[in-house]
Motif scaffolding. Structure first.
Motif, short mmCIF file in Angstrom:
data_model
loop_
_atom_site.label_atom_id
_atom_site.label_comp_id
_atom_site.label_asym_id
_atom_site.label_seq_id
_atom_site.Cartn_x
_atom_site.Cartn_y
_atom_site.Cartn_z
N VAL A 151 12.46 -4.94 -12.31
CA VAL A 151 12.45 -3.73 -13.16
C VAL A 151 11.20 -3.73 -14.04
O VAL A 151 10.87 -4.72 -14.69
CB VAL A 151 13.71 -3.70 -14.05
N GLY A 152 10.53 -2.59 -14.07
CA GLY A 152 9.35 -2.46 -14.93
C GLY A 152 9.23 -1.03 -15.39
O GLY A 152 10.15 -0.22 -15.24
N PHE A 153 8.08 -0.68 -15.95
CA PHE A 153 7.82 0.72 -16.31
C PHE A 153 6.37 1.03 -16.01
O PHE A 153 5.56 0.11 -15.77
CB PHE A 153 8.19 0.98 -17.78
N ALA A 154 6.02 2.30 -15.98
CA ALA A 154 4.65 2.69 -15.65
C ALA A 154 3.92 3.10 -16.93
O ALA A 154 4.35 4.03 -17.62
CB ALA A 154 4.65 3.84 -14.64
N HIS A 155 2.85 2.39 -17.22
CA HIS A 155 2.11 2.60 -18.46
C HIS A 155 0.79 3.31 -18.15
O HIS A 155 -0.02 2.80 -17.37
CB HIS A 155 1.83 1.24 -19.10
N ASN A 156 0.58 4.46 -18.76
CA ASN A 156 -0.70 5.14 -18.59
C ASN A 156 -1.71 4.51 -19.53
O ASN A 156 -1.51 4.49 -20.75
CB ASN A 156 -0.56 6.64 -18.89
N MET A 157 -2.79 3.97 -18.96
CA MET A 157 -3.84 3.40 -19.80
C MET A 157 -5.15 4.13 -19.57
O MET A 157 -5.49 4.45 -18.43
CB MET A 157 -4.02 1.91 -19.49
N TRP A 179 0.86 -1.19 0.00
CA TRP A 179 0.00 0.00 0.00
C TRP A 179 0.89 1.23 0.00
O TRP A 179 1.65 1.44 0.95
CB TRP A 179 -0.88 0.02 1.25
N GLY A 180 0.79 2.02 -1.03
CA GLY A 180 1.71 3.15 -1.10
C GLY A 180 1.10 4.41 -1.68
O GLY A 180 -0.11 4.52 -1.90
N VAL A 181 1.99 5.35 -1.92
CA VAL A 181 1.65 6.57 -2.64
C VAL A 181 2.76 6.78 -3.67
O VAL A 181 3.86 6.26 -3.51
CB VAL A 181 1.58 7.81 -1.72
N ALA A 182 2.44 7.55 -4.72
CA ALA A 182 3.43 7.80 -5.77
C ALA A 182 3.68 9.30 -5.91
O ALA A 182 2.77 10.12 -5.71
CB ALA A 182 2.93 7.23 -7.11
N THR A 183 4.92 9.64 -6.25
CA THR A 183 5.28 11.03 -6.50
C THR A 183 6.33 11.07 -7.61
O THR A 183 6.80 10.03 -8.05
CB THR A 183 5.95 11.69 -5.27
N ALA A 184 6.71 12.28 -8.03
CA ALA A 184 7.79 12.43 -9.01
C ALA A 184 8.66 13.61 -8.59
O ALA A 184 8.16 14.61 -8.05
CB ALA A 184 7.22 12.70 -10.39
N ALA A 185 9.96 13.49 -8.87
CA ALA A 185 10.94 14.45 -8.36
C ALA A 185 10.54 15.91 -8.63
O ALA A 185 10.45 16.72 -7.70
CB ALA A 185 12.32 14.16 -8.97
N HIS A 186 10.31 16.25 -9.90
CA HIS A 186 10.08 17.66 -10.21
C HIS A 186 8.80 18.19 -9.55
O HIS A 186 8.69 19.38 -9.27
CB HIS A 186 10.02 17.89 -11.73
N PRO A 224 3.72 -9.84 -13.02
CA PRO A 224 3.19 -9.17 -11.83
C PRO A 224 2.80 -7.72 -12.19
O PRO A 224 3.45 -7.09 -13.02
CB PRO A 224 4.37 -9.17 -10.86
N ILE A 225 1.75 -7.25 -11.55
CA ILE A 225 1.26 -5.90 -11.86
C ILE A 225 1.31 -5.04 -10.59
O ILE A 225 0.93 -5.51 -9.52
CB ILE A 225 -0.21 -5.95 -12.33
N TYR A 226 1.77 -3.82 -10.74
CA TYR A 226 1.58 -2.82 -9.68
C TYR A 226 0.69 -1.73 -10.24
O TYR A 226 0.88 -1.32 -11.40
CB TYR A 226 2.91 -2.17 -9.27
N VAL A 227 -0.25 -1.26 -9.45
CA VAL A 227 -0.97 -0.05 -9.84
C VAL A 227 -0.06 1.09 -9.39
O VAL A 227 0.01 1.41 -8.20
CB VAL A 227 -2.37 0.04 -9.19
N THR A 228 0.69 1.64 -10.34
CA THR A 228 1.72 2.62 -9.98
C THR A 228 1.15 4.03 -9.81
O THR A 228 1.85 4.90 -9.29
CB THR A 228 2.85 2.59 -11.02
#
Ligand code: BGC
Length: 506
Positions: free
Chosen positions: A278-284, A79-86, A398-402
Motif C-alpha cells: 500500500v502506498g500513495f501517489a505524490h505529485n512532486m 512497465w505500465g500506464v496510469a488512468t483515473a476513473a472519472h 520501494p518507489i513506483y513512478v505512478t
C-alpha cells in the motif's frame, strides 16, 4: 494492412488493433532481434554490407561510426500506464466532478467528461491495446460514487464490474494497481462537507475496506490517495476544481484529512490482506531559484518546495506536521507506506516577490532558454525525474513512478520527453535507487479535469465524439522500449535523434 501477431487474438478471440495501422509492430520484431542479439558497436553490419548497394552502404558506415549502447532495466521491472476513473469511465453522473462540469466557466471550452473513454462499458478494448504494447502493469482507480452511491449502501454490481476489469487485466498478464481516491467524490459526500469534514476519514476507510474485500482476489497493489497536494491546492486554494474554494487554512485541513484517510485505509487494507502493498501517489515538482545567486530567490524556492513537496513526506514518514500543514506529532501516519509513488511532470523557477503575499512571496517562471511543453504545461526538464527519485530514495522505500507524461496532441515532443525521462529513471536505477516500475500518463487521451479535452496526454489519440482511436508514434516507441526492457541507442536514433548527444556523448 499488416496482420497482427497471434497472442491477444488467442486470449480474447478478436483483433484489438482492428482498423489501426500496425506496420510498426511487425517492424519492431526485427529491430528487437537486432537490439537484443547484436553486440554494441557492431550492429547489423555484416549482412547488410554483403548485399547492399551504395546509399545503403553509406548509411551503414555512418551508423557504424555512431557508438551503440543499450540502457537496460531490471528483469522484473513493471512497465505500465496510469488512468483515473472519472477521466476514462464515462457517465460518472453521481459525483462532484459531474456537477462541477455542468456549471458554465468551470471547464475550458465548456467541455464535459461525457462518455470519456467509455471504460465502464468497454475498458477491455483498451486493455487489449495495452497488452498489444507489451505492458505488464496498469494503474486505474475505482470510483467511490459507483461503489457507494448512497451513504453506507454498496453496489455489488459496480464492484462486480471492477472485479471483471481486474480479472481481465490479469488474463492479459497485466498487474493492476488500484487507486482508491483520484480526485472525485460521491455527491452525497461532497454535500456533507467532503474532505473538510474529519468524519470523511472513517468513511473513506470503510469504503477502502469494502473494495479490498471484493477486489482483493485480483489485486494486492493499492494506491490509497492520488496527489493530496494537487487535490488540496486546486480545489481549496486556487478554486479551479471542486468545491472551488479559496482559503489556505481549509486547504491545509483538507490535506491533513487526506493523509489521515490514507493511514486509516492502510491499516484496514493490511488487516484484510496482510501481503498487500500500500502506498500513495505524490505529485512532486522541482522548484529551483530563478537566480541561484540571490538568497531571496533561494529562500523563496525552498519555502515553496517545503510547502508543496516536503510537508506531506515529513508527515507520512516521520509522523510530524510541519508548516504549512501544522505543528506537532502525527504518530498515526507513521509506518503507513509500503512504497511511495512519484508523479513527476515538470519544474518551476521561483523568484522572490514581495507583492505576492498569498503565494508565500514567490512568483513562478520559466528559464529564458527553457523548452516549454504544449498547453502551458511547464518546462521540459527531464533531470527533475532523477532529482525526485534521488530524494525519494532517501526514504528507504520501494518507489513506483505512478505518473509521468506530457500533453502533446501532435506528438512532436512526446517521443523525446518519454525517452529523456526514462533515461533519467534508468540513471536513478544505476545508483541502486529502488525504482520498481513506471506508469506512463496515459494510454488514451482522457478527460483532463478543468482543461477538459484541450490537453491530450495519450499514447493513443481519442476522438471523444466518435470514440475512434489513433495510435501515436510514441505508443510504438514505448512498446519497443517495453519489449526490449531497455533503451537501445537505435530507438533514440529513430525517435529522438536530438537526444543522442546527451545520452551518448562522444
Ligand atoms: C493527475 C492526473 C492528470 C495528470 C495530467 C496528475 O496531476 O493525477 O489525473 O490527468 O496530472 O495533468
Amino acid at each position: 494492412m499488416v496482420k497482427r501477431k497471434q497472442k491477444p487474438d488467442k486470449v480474447l478471440g478478436h483483433d484489438p488493433f482492428e482498423g489501426m495501422d500496425l506496420e510498426w509492430l511487425d517492424q519492431e520484431q526485427d529491430l528487437d532481434q537486432e537490439e537484443i542479439e547484436s553486440a554494441p558497436g557492431e550492429a547489423e553490419a555484416e549482412p547488410v554490407l554483403s548485399t547492399a548497394e551504395g546509399p545503403v552502404l553509406e548509411q551503414v558506415i555512418e551508423r557504424k561510426l555512431l557508438p551503440a549502447a543499450t540502457f537496460h532495466f531490471p528483469a522484473d521491472f513493471k512497465w505500465g500506464v496510469a488512468t483515473a476513473a472519472h477521466q476514462v469511465e464515462g457517465n460518472n453522473t453521481n459525483n462532484d466532478w459531474w456537477d462541477w462540469e455542468q456549471e458554465e466557466g468551470h471547464i475550458k471550452n465548456g467541455y464535459q467528461s461525457g462518455l470519456a473513454c467509455n471504460w465502464w462499458e468497454d475498458a477491455e478494448a483498451d486493455f487489449n491495446r495495452a497488452a498489444g504494447l507489451g505492458l505488464n502493469a496498469l494503474r486505474l482507480s475505482v470510483e467511490w460514487s459507483r461503489v457507494e452511491p448512497r451513504p453506507g449502501e454498496f453496489d455489488d454490481s459496480a464492484l462486480a464490474r471492477y472485479g471483471e476489469m481486474l480479472q481481465g487485466l490479469r488474463e492479459r498478464n497485466i498487474e493492476p494497481m488500484v487507486t482508491l481516491h483520484h480526485f472525485s467524490n460521491p455527491r452525497w459526500l461532497a454535500e456533507q462537507g467532503g474532505w473538510e469534514d474529519p468524519e470523511t476519514v472513517a468513511l473513506f476507510a470503510r469504503f477502502a475496506c469494502r473494495v479490498v474485500k471484493s477486489l482483493g482476489e485480483y489485486c494486492d497493489l493499492w494506491c490509497t490517495i492520488n496527489e493530496p497536494n494537487v487535490y488540496g491546492y486546486t480545489g481549496y486554494l486556487e478554486g479551479a476544481r471542486p468545491p472551488g474554494q479559496s482559503d489556505l487554512r481549509t486547504a491545509m485541513r483538507v490535506i491533513r484529512h487526506l493523509l489521515a484517510g490514507h493511514a486509516a485505509a492502510y491499516r484496514e487494507i493490511h488487516a484484510l490482506q496482510p501481503q498487500a502493498r500500500v502506498g500513495f501517489a505524490h505529485n512532486m515538482r522541482i522548484f529551483d531559484p530563478a537566480n541561484p545567486r540571490s538568497p531571496l530567490d533561494r529562500r523563496a524556492a525552498r519555502t515553496v518546495d517545503k510547502v508543496y513537496n516536503q510537508a506531506i513526506l515529513t508527515a507520512l514518514t516521520r509522523g510530524r506536521w510541519t508548516l504549512p500543514l501544522g505543528f506537532g506529532l502525527a504518530w498515526k501516519l507513521r509506518r503507513t507506506l509500503d512504497w511511495i509513488g512519484l508523479n513527476y511532470y515538470t519544474r518551476d523557477l521561483v523568484a522572490f516577490d514581495r507583492t505576492q503575499r498569498q503565494a508565500l512571496f514567490s512568483r513562478r517562471l520559466h528559464a529564458n532558454d527553457a523548452e516549454l511543453l504544449d498547453g502551458g504545461y511547464g518546462e521540459f526538464y527531464p533531470r527533475g525525474m532523477f532529482r525526485c527519485l534521488q530524494r525519494l530514495a532517501r526514504l528507504g522505500l520501494p518507489i513506483y513512478v505512478t505518473e509521468n507524461g506530457v500533453p502533446d496532441d501532435d506528438d512532436d515532443q512526446r517521443p523525446r520527453y518519454l525517452l529523456a525521462h526514462l533515461h533519467q529513471m534508468w540513471r536513478a536505477i544505476q545508483r541502486c535507487y529502488p525504482v520498481m516500475g513506471y506508469y506512463h500518463w496515459t494510454l488514451v487521451d482522457n478527460f483532463e479535469w478543468d482543461d477538459g479535452w484541450t490537453l491530450r496526454f495519450g499514447l493513443i489519440a481519442l476522438d471523444p465524439e466518435t470514440q475512434a482511436r489513433t495510435v501515436r508514434r510514441s505508443a510504438e516507441l514505448y512498446a519497443r522500449v517495453v519489449r526490449a526492457n531497455a533503451i537501445p541507442s537505435q530507438i533514440v536514433d529513430t525517435y529522438a535523434p536530438k537526444l543522442r548527444a546527451e545520452l551518448l556523448p562522444g
